[in-house]
Design a protein around this motif. Structure first.
Motif, PDB file in Angstrom:
ATOM      1  N   PRO A 136       3.429   4.088  -2.068  1.00 47.13           N
ATOM      2  CA  PRO A 136       1.977   3.901  -1.915  1.00 47.13           C
ATOM      3  C   PRO A 136       1.219   5.179  -1.593  1.00 47.13           C
ATOM      4  O   PRO A 136       0.014   5.270  -1.862  1.00 47.13           O
ATOM      5  CB  PRO A 136       1.869   2.891  -0.762  1.00 47.13           C
ATOM      6  N   ASN A 137       1.907   6.173  -1.022  1.00 49.00           N
ATOM      7  CA  ASN A 137       1.237   7.416  -0.625  1.00 49.00           C
ATOM      8  C   ASN A 137       1.230   8.460  -1.730  1.00 49.00           C
ATOM      9  O   ASN A 137       0.717   9.567  -1.539  1.00 49.00           O
ATOM     10  CB  ASN A 137       1.923   8.006   0.613  1.00 49.00           C
TER      11      ASN A 137
ATOM     12  N   THR B 179       0.372   9.447  -5.923  1.00 51.04           N
ATOM     13  CA  THR B 179      -0.383   9.045  -7.108  1.00 51.04           C
ATOM     14  C   THR B 179       0.571   8.515  -8.176  1.00 51.04           C
ATOM     15  O   THR B 179       1.798   8.673  -8.084  1.00 51.04           O
ATOM     16  CB  THR B 179      -1.164  10.224  -7.694  1.00 51.04           C
TER      17      THR B 179
ATOM     18  N   TYR C  89      -3.955   5.907  -7.028  1.00 47.28           N
ATOM     19  CA  TYR C  89      -2.903   5.468  -6.111  1.00 47.28           C
ATOM     20  C   TYR C  89      -2.578   3.998  -6.413  1.00 47.28           C
ATOM     21  O   TYR C  89      -3.426   3.253  -6.935  1.00 47.28           O
ATOM     22  CB  TYR C  89      -3.350   5.622  -4.660  1.00 47.28           C
TER      23      TYR C  89
ATOM     24  N   ARG D  34      -2.563   1.359  -4.742  1.00 49.25           N
ATOM     25  CA  ARG D  34      -3.499   0.366  -4.198  1.00 49.25           C
ATOM     26  C   ARG D  34      -4.715   0.156  -5.094  1.00 49.25           C
ATOM     27  O   ARG D  34      -5.417  -0.852  -4.964  1.00 49.25           O
ATOM     28  CB  ARG D  34      -3.948   0.785  -2.798  1.00 49.25           C
TER      29      ARG D  34
END
Length: 269
Positions: A114-115, A117, A157, A159
């Motif tokens: 998640p952190n 790209t 990202y 999310r």
């Protein structure tokens, strides 16, 4: 594609290949247990290059456990896994780490970092594990992202993506490692219905390009379209193995017929 002629001398799931070529993947007498509970019982089968093998069966039949064993994510209690003619040492994590660059796997949970790209998620394996040049990897990544129509999300990202987009990126990430075999474990199970189609269409395109694939799915129409061979499991045993066409039109066992009936749309005659 692989020959689907059944024999009475070989274990269920094992068939000769017309060209006489060695299987890409060969499994013999595989056993997997959790404590006293035996999940896979004497499972044997071959997968040849360019073949799409679909694993079907009710929940708890051992499909996902089997596919995880084929990537070294589950230890086994017996049997042999042979890849490209070489036996994989049982439960040898070092050997499996090397093989995971050749056997790609996509899960239903995406497993994107998640952190990072999209680009960093895709670049990580080829540059860090395979030690390939970033310029080469980026060129391949751009081509793959164009193919799945997600170029504009390269610097996004996870999310910021829909479930279907995340799953397509997960597939791209696996393909960027140039695997010889791809494993798909219920990759649409956690998607909203409208997002399922875009993922299945990508997998169909891979099949048409002769990517060797083992697929666990409950999407019956997709399975019918993509499968060269269907292997039907229940209670950790292969009940039957047929060509995709034969399995869906003339299943050999009453249990498979009952399973197909249970998966038919409500009201389907």
């Amino acid at each position: 594609m692989a020959d689907n002629t059944r024999t009475t001398t070989a274990p269920v799931g094992v068939t000769p290949n017309e060209a006489g070529e060695e299987p890409l993947l060969s499994v013999r007498h595989l056993r997997k247990s959790y404590g006293d509970h035996e999940v896979l019982k004497d499972v044997s089968f071959d997968v040849h290059r360019g073949q799409v093998l679909v694993l079907l069966g009710p929940s708890g039949s051992g499909k996902s456990t089997l596919i995880r064993c084929l990537n070294g994510l589950e230890t086994i209690q017996g049997g042999e896994i042979r890849f490209k003619g070489k036996v994989v040492p049982n439960n040898n994590e070092r050997a499996w780490r090397a093989l995971r660059t050749e056997i790609g796997m996509v899960f239903q949970s995406y497993d994107l970092f998640p952190n990072l790209t999209v680009a960093k998620n895709i670049e990580l394996g080829p540059t860090k594990v395979q030690k390939r040049a970033k310029a080469e990897v980026d060129e391949q990544m751009d081509r793959l992202l164009r193919d799945v129509q997600l170029t504009e999300y390269k610097n996004a990202y996870p999310r910021e993506l829909s479930g279907g987009q995340k799953q397509r990126i997960a597939i791209v990430r696996a393909l960027a490692m140039n695997p010889e075999l791809m494993l798909f474990d219920e990759v649409t199970a956690s998607l909203d219905p409208e997002m399922v189609r875009e993922v299945l269409e990508l997998m169909l395109r891979l099949a048409k390009r002769h990517m060797t694939m083992i697929v666990v799915t409950h999407e019956m129409e997709f399975a019918r379209r993509v499968a060269d061979t269907v292997m039907f499991l229940e209670n950790g045993v292969i009940l039957e193995r047929q060509s995709g066409d034969d399995f869906f039109t003339h299943p050999a066992t009453d249990r498979a017929r009952s399973f197909l009936d249970s998966m038919s749309p409500v009201g389907d005659e």
